[in-house]
Write an enzyme that holds these catalytic residues in place. Structure first.
Site, PDB file in Angstrom:
ATOM      1  N   SER A 298      70.024  66.353  15.702  1.00 45.05           N
ATOM      2  CA  SER A 298      69.101  66.395  14.566  1.00 45.05           C
ATOM      3  C   SER A 298      69.712  65.836  13.289  1.00 45.05           C
ATOM      4  O   SER A 298      70.912  66.008  13.020  1.00 45.05           O
ATOM      5  CB  SER A 298      68.706  67.852  14.330  1.00 45.05           C
ATOM      6  OG  SER A 298      68.142  68.010  13.052  1.00 45.05           O
TER       7      SER A 298
ATOM      8  N   GLU B 105      69.336  67.195  10.609  1.00 49.73           N
ATOM      9  CA  GLU B 105      69.806  68.367   9.852  1.00 49.73           C
ATOM     10  C   GLU B 105      71.331  68.421   9.836  1.00 49.73           C
ATOM     11  O   GLU B 105      71.922  69.077   8.991  1.00 49.73           O
ATOM     12  CB  GLU B 105      69.269  69.654  10.482  1.00 49.73           C
ATOM     13  CG  GLU B 105      67.944  70.129   9.936  1.00 49.73           C
ATOM     14  CD  GLU B 105      68.014  70.614   8.487  1.00 49.73           C
ATOM     15  OE1 GLU B 105      68.781  71.535   8.206  1.00 49.73           O
ATOM     16  OE2 GLU B 105      67.284  70.066   7.656  1.00 49.73           O
TER      17      GLU B 105
ATOM     18  N   TYR C 247      71.136  76.706  11.719  1.00 50.29           N
ATOM     19  CA  TYR C 247      70.549  75.746  12.676  1.00 50.29           C
ATOM     20  C   TYR C 247      71.347  74.435  12.669  1.00 50.29           C
ATOM     21  O   TYR C 247      71.722  73.916  13.728  1.00 50.29           O
ATOM     22  CB  TYR C 247      69.081  75.480  12.311  1.00 50.29           C
ATOM     23  CG  TYR C 247      68.463  74.321  13.063  1.00 50.29           C
ATOM     24  CD1 TYR C 247      67.915  74.506  14.328  1.00 50.29           C
ATOM     25  CD2 TYR C 247      68.427  73.033  12.511  1.00 50.29           C
ATOM     26  CE1 TYR C 247      67.348  73.432  15.027  1.00 50.29           C
ATOM     27  CE2 TYR C 247      67.870  71.962  13.200  1.00 50.29           C
ATOM     28  CZ  TYR C 247      67.334  72.174  14.452  1.00 50.29           C
ATOM     29  OH  TYR C 247      66.777  71.117  15.143  1.00 50.29           O
TER      30      TYR C 247
HETATM   31  P1  NAP Z   1      59.604  73.115  19.450  1.00 45.05           P
HETATM   32  O1  NAP Z   1      58.206  72.641  19.397  1.00 45.05           O
HETATM   33  O2  NAP Z   1      60.015  74.283  18.619  1.00 45.05           O
HETATM   34  O3  NAP Z   1      59.952  73.431  20.996  1.00 45.05           O
HETATM   35  C1  NAP Z   1      61.089  74.161  21.355  1.00 45.05           C
HETATM   36  C2  NAP Z   1      61.026  74.443  22.842  1.00 45.05           C
HETATM   37  O4  NAP Z   1      62.222  75.135  23.219  1.00 45.05           O
HETATM   38  C3  NAP Z   1      59.852  75.342  23.273  1.00 45.05           C
HETATM   39  O5  NAP Z   1      59.314  74.835  24.480  1.00 45.05           O
HETATM   40  C4  NAP Z   1      60.530  76.680  23.529  1.00 45.05           C
HETATM   41  O6  NAP Z   1      59.862  77.461  24.497  1.00 45.05           O
HETATM   42  C5  NAP Z   1      61.869  76.202  24.082  1.00 45.05           C
HETATM   43  N1  NAP Z   1      62.902  77.233  24.043  1.00 45.05           N
HETATM   44  C6  NAP Z   1      63.359  77.907  22.957  1.00 45.05           C
HETATM   45  N2  NAP Z   1      64.310  78.786  23.310  1.00 45.05           N
HETATM   46  C7  NAP Z   1      64.453  78.686  24.663  1.00 45.05           C
HETATM   47  C8  NAP Z   1      65.270  79.338  25.609  1.00 45.05           C
HETATM   48  N3  NAP Z   1      66.145  80.290  25.248  1.00 45.05           N
HETATM   49  N4  NAP Z   1      65.168  78.979  26.913  1.00 45.05           N
HETATM   50  C9  NAP Z   1      64.289  78.021  27.289  1.00 45.05           C
HETATM   51  N5  NAP Z   1      63.476  77.375  26.438  1.00 45.05           N
HETATM   52  C10 NAP Z   1      63.563  77.688  25.126  1.00 45.05           C
HETATM   53  O7  NAP Z   1      60.624  71.925  19.057  1.00 45.05           O
HETATM   54  P2  NAP Z   1      60.375  70.334  18.998  1.00 45.05           P
HETATM   55  O8  NAP Z   1      59.909  69.981  17.628  1.00 45.05           O
HETATM   56  O9  NAP Z   1      59.607  69.906  20.179  1.00 45.05           O
HETATM   57  O10 NAP Z   1      61.872  69.799  19.091  1.00 45.05           O
HETATM   58  C11 NAP Z   1      62.488  69.576  20.352  1.00 45.05           C
HETATM   59  C12 NAP Z   1      64.005  69.554  20.173  1.00 45.05           C
HETATM   60  O11 NAP Z   1      64.371  68.531  19.256  1.00 45.05           O
HETATM   61  C13 NAP Z   1      64.599  70.847  19.595  1.00 45.05           C
HETATM   62  O12 NAP Z   1      65.879  71.020  20.178  1.00 45.05           O
HETATM   63  C14 NAP Z   1      64.742  70.545  18.108  1.00 45.05           C
HETATM   64  O13 NAP Z   1      65.742  71.352  17.533  1.00 45.05           O
HETATM   65  C15 NAP Z   1      65.104  69.074  18.152  1.00 45.05           C
HETATM   66  N6  NAP Z   1      64.732  68.265  16.999  1.00 45.05           N
HETATM   67  C16 NAP Z   1      63.441  68.272  16.554  1.00 45.05           C
HETATM   68  C17 NAP Z   1      63.089  67.448  15.503  1.00 45.05           C
HETATM   69  C18 NAP Z   1      61.678  67.418  14.984  1.00 45.05           C
HETATM   70  O14 NAP Z   1      61.480  66.911  13.874  1.00 45.05           O
HETATM   71  N7  NAP Z   1      60.695  67.888  15.739  1.00 45.05           N
HETATM   72  C19 NAP Z   1      64.058  66.611  14.911  1.00 45.05           C
HETATM   73  C20 NAP Z   1      65.355  66.626  15.415  1.00 45.05           C
HETATM   74  C21 NAP Z   1      65.690  67.440  16.473  1.00 45.05           C
HETATM   75  P3  NAP Z   1      58.838  78.660  24.112  1.00 45.05           P
HETATM   76  O15 NAP Z   1      57.485  78.024  24.207  1.00 45.05           O
HETATM   77  O16 NAP Z   1      59.107  79.667  25.159  1.00 45.05           O
HETATM   78  O17 NAP Z   1      59.195  79.122  22.727  1.00 45.05           O
HETATM   79  N1  GDD Z   2      58.477  74.981   6.655  1.00 45.58           N
HETATM   80  C1  GDD Z   2      58.261  74.862   5.335  1.00 45.58           C
HETATM   81  N2  GDD Z   2      57.305  75.649   4.737  1.00 45.58           N
HETATM   82  N3  GDD Z   2      58.985  73.978   4.630  1.00 45.58           N
HETATM   83  C2  GDD Z   2      58.727  73.847   3.306  1.00 45.58           C
HETATM   84  C3  GDD Z   2      57.759  74.620   2.655  1.00 45.58           C
HETATM   85  C4  GDD Z   2      57.013  75.568   3.405  1.00 45.58           C
HETATM   86  O1  GDD Z   2      56.148  76.278   2.910  1.00 45.58           O
HETATM   87  N4  GDD Z   2      57.740  74.252   1.344  1.00 45.58           N
HETATM   88  C5  GDD Z   2      58.661  73.300   1.194  1.00 45.58           C
HETATM   89  N5  GDD Z   2      59.282  73.055   2.369  1.00 45.58           N
HETATM   90  C6  GDD Z   2      60.384  72.100   2.598  1.00 45.58           C
HETATM   91  C7  GDD Z   2      61.615  72.728   3.262  1.00 45.58           C
HETATM   92  O2  GDD Z   2      62.383  73.456   2.299  1.00 45.58           O
HETATM   93  C8  GDD Z   2      62.297  71.468   3.788  1.00 45.58           C
HETATM   94  O3  GDD Z   2      63.065  70.874   2.772  1.00 45.58           O
HETATM   95  C9  GDD Z   2      61.134  70.533   4.128  1.00 45.58           C
HETATM   96  O4  GDD Z   2      59.961  71.103   3.512  1.00 45.58           O
HETATM   97  C10 GDD Z   2      60.871  70.358   5.622  1.00 45.58           C
HETATM   98  O5  GDD Z   2      60.812  71.634   6.250  1.00 45.58           O
HETATM   99  P1  GDD Z   2      60.378  71.817   7.783  1.00 45.58           P
HETATM  100  O6  GDD Z   2      59.102  71.126   8.046  1.00 45.58           O
HETATM  101  O7  GDD Z   2      60.463  73.265   8.080  1.00 45.58           O
HETATM  102  O8  GDD Z   2      61.458  70.974   8.590  1.00 45.58           O
HETATM  103  P2  GDD Z   2      63.045  70.845   8.455  1.00 45.58           P
HETATM  104  O9  GDD Z   2      63.326  69.515   7.812  1.00 45.58           O
HETATM  105  O10 GDD Z   2      63.660  72.029   7.868  1.00 45.58           O
HETATM  106  O11 GDD Z   2      63.493  70.794   9.986  1.00 45.58           O
HETATM  107  C11 GDD Z   2      62.784  69.983  10.938  1.00 45.58           C
HETATM  108  O12 GDD Z   2      63.390  68.719  11.040  1.00 45.58           O
HETATM  109  C12 GDD Z   2      64.737  68.737  11.554  1.00 45.58           C
HETATM  110  C13 GDD Z   2      65.218  67.281  11.548  1.00 45.58           C
HETATM  111  O13 GDD Z   2      65.619  66.925  10.277  1.00 45.58           O
HETATM  112  C14 GDD Z   2      62.809  70.741  12.282  1.00 45.58           C
HETATM  113  O14 GDD Z   2      61.957  70.093  13.181  1.00 45.58           O
HETATM  114  C15 GDD Z   2      64.194  70.785  12.889  1.00 45.58           C
HETATM  115  O15 GDD Z   2      64.122  71.326  14.208  1.00 45.58           O
HETATM  116  C16 GDD Z   2      64.727  69.340  12.942  1.00 45.58           C
HETATM  117  O16 GDD Z   2      66.021  69.329  13.485  1.00 45.58           O
END
Ligand code: NAP
Ligand code: GDD
Length: 329
Positions: A123, A125, A147
């Site tokens: 990520s 992050e 995280y």
């Molecule tokens: P998500 O929608 O939160 O999905 C997470 C998945 O992980 C869910 O299917 C959840 O299952 C499963 N899970 C959580 N804990 C588990 C456990 N102990 N054993 C088995 N399964 C488990 O996340 P996403 O947005 O699709 O992201 C996918 C991956 O990419 C994550 O690793 C996230 O950290 C990473 N990532 C995401 C982003 C982004 O912007 N979306 C960016 C960079 C990296 P349940 O349904 O049971 O909760």
């Molecule tokens: N969730 C949330 N809710 N975020 C808020 C809010 C609110 O009400 N108001 C402001 N924010 C700001 C957060 O402080 C952060 O700076 C930004 O919006 C994005 O927040 P999120 O959408 O929660 O995502 P994230 O950037 O913290 O994390 C996501 O992206 C990562 C990759 O950069 C997640 O998907 C992580 O799993 C992923 O790794």
């Protein structure tokens, strides 16, 4: 027929990846942990096409068994505790599910099927308090949340298994990517769901945290293709996946509210509880390596993405309202 095992298949990315691989003719195995209220919403259209395996990322024995049964050519480790804000109140659980779980998954592959190709969901992050703008594969990490710290561990253990055991293990450093399947707590979806509810008269106000945070937001459907492309390369490597465009949370609000003819200033208030203990102020990625070596590029831009999400939430909330009227009558 190629076989893929996906952890986190019920999540946003897992569901798009499963659709993409099924479309390509793969046999798809999905790891599913036991939860008291199962949620298959994201995979509703393909649920019958997935071979379901029971397992939890914190339970090595279940992963060994899953890899044994699936006998996969490719393993995509997408499962994690993925919500940054939840990682402060649940730092240990986040460490287990987002960091140690990667070792578990790598061990299961190493023991049972070491020739399988492995993808780790790293990520942006990890860049946290950024050392340079934009961030590339060469930018040092400085995580700002439990995280982010856990993801740095997951990233390095993946690199280490590649170097120690000669495994085909890749780490995709993905910047934020969104879709109508994004969890409701993440900022884009929280805003598009809020806009739909306000537009349809179900809600008046929307609480928000830091409006000045800047993110590089892409479309999840585009990003899962990059995961697959990484595993098709002869040499395993790490890649940044990003649009290269940066927008603030404030711009996100303006884009979503103005799309339905509303002004965010009339509805949004700041709740200090939503401001994070340590914030990642800015993320913007340089994905030139992926563009050159994988031939990958994003197709959906920021405005189109937010408009699609608002449209989808309007449709969903309207359908919920109709079904409630039917139930009352
Ligand atoms: P998500 O929608 O939160 O999905 C997470 C998945 O992980 C869910 O299917 C959840 O299952 C499963 N899970 C959580 N804990 C588990 C456990 N102990 N054993 C088995 N399964 C488990 O996340 P996403 O947005 O699709 O992201 C996918 C991956 O990419 C994550 O690793 C996230 O950290 C990473 N990532 C995401 C982003 C982004 O912007 N979306 C960016 C960079 C990296 P349940 O349904 O049971 O909760
Ligand atoms: N969730 C949330 N809710 N975020 C808020 C809010 C609110 O009400 N108001 C402001 N924010 C700001 C957060 O402080 C952060 O700076 C930004 O919006 C994005 O927040 P999120 O959408 O929660 O995502 P994230 O950037 O913290 O994390 C996501 O992206 C990562 C990759 O950069 C997640 O998907 C992580 O799993 C992923 O790794």
């Amino acid at each position: 027929m190629l076989k893929a095992l996906i952890t986190g298949v019920t999540g946003q990315d897992g569901s798009y990846l499963a659709e993409f691989l099924l479309e390509k003719g793969y046999q798809v195995f999905g790891l599913r942990r036991r939860t008291s209220t199962p949620n298959y919403e994201n995979v509703a259209g393909i649920k019958e096409k997935i071979h379901w395996l029971s397992g939890d990322l914190t339970d090595l024995a279940s992963l060994i068994e899953a890899v044994r049964v699936a006998d996969p050519d490719e393993v995509y480790n997408l499962g994690a505790q993925s919500y940054v804000a939840a990682s402060w109140p649940q730092p240990y659980a986040t460490g287990m599910m987002t960091a140690m779980a990667v070792t578990n998954m790598l061990e299961a592959v190493r023991i049972v099927k070491p020739t399988a190709r492995f993808y780790q969901a790293s990520s942006s992050e990890m860049f946290g308090k950024v050392a340079e703008i934009p961030q590339s594969e060469k930018t040092p990490f400085y995580p700002r949340s439990p995280y982010g710290v856990a993801k740095v561990y997951g990233h390095w253990i993946t690199v280490n298994y590649r170097e120690s055991f000669n495994m085909h293990a890749c780490s995709g450093i993905l910047f934020n990517h969104e879709s109508p399947r994004r969890g409701l707590e993440f900022v884009t979806r929280k805003v598009t769901d809020g806009v739909a509810r306000i537009k349809l008269g179900l809600q008046k106000q929307l609480s928000m945290g830091n409006l000045e945070a800047l993110r590089d937001w892409g479309y999840a459907g585009d990003y899962v293709q990059a995961m697959w492309l990484m595993l098709q390369q002869e040499t395993p490597d790490d890649y940044v996946i990003a649009t290269g465009e940066m927008h603030s949370v404030r711009e996100l609000l303006t884009t979503a509210f103005s799309y339905v003819g509303l002004s965010y200033e009339d509805h949004v208030y700041i709740d200090s509880e939503l401001v994070r203990p340590a914030e990642v102020e800015l993320l913007v990625g340089d994905s030139s390596k992926a563009r050159e070596k994988l031939g990958w590029q994003p197709k959906v831009g920021f405005e189109e993405l937010i408009h699609r999400m608002v449209d989808a939430d309007l449709r969903r909330v309207e359908a919920e309202m109709r079904s409630q009227i039917v139930m009352v009558n």
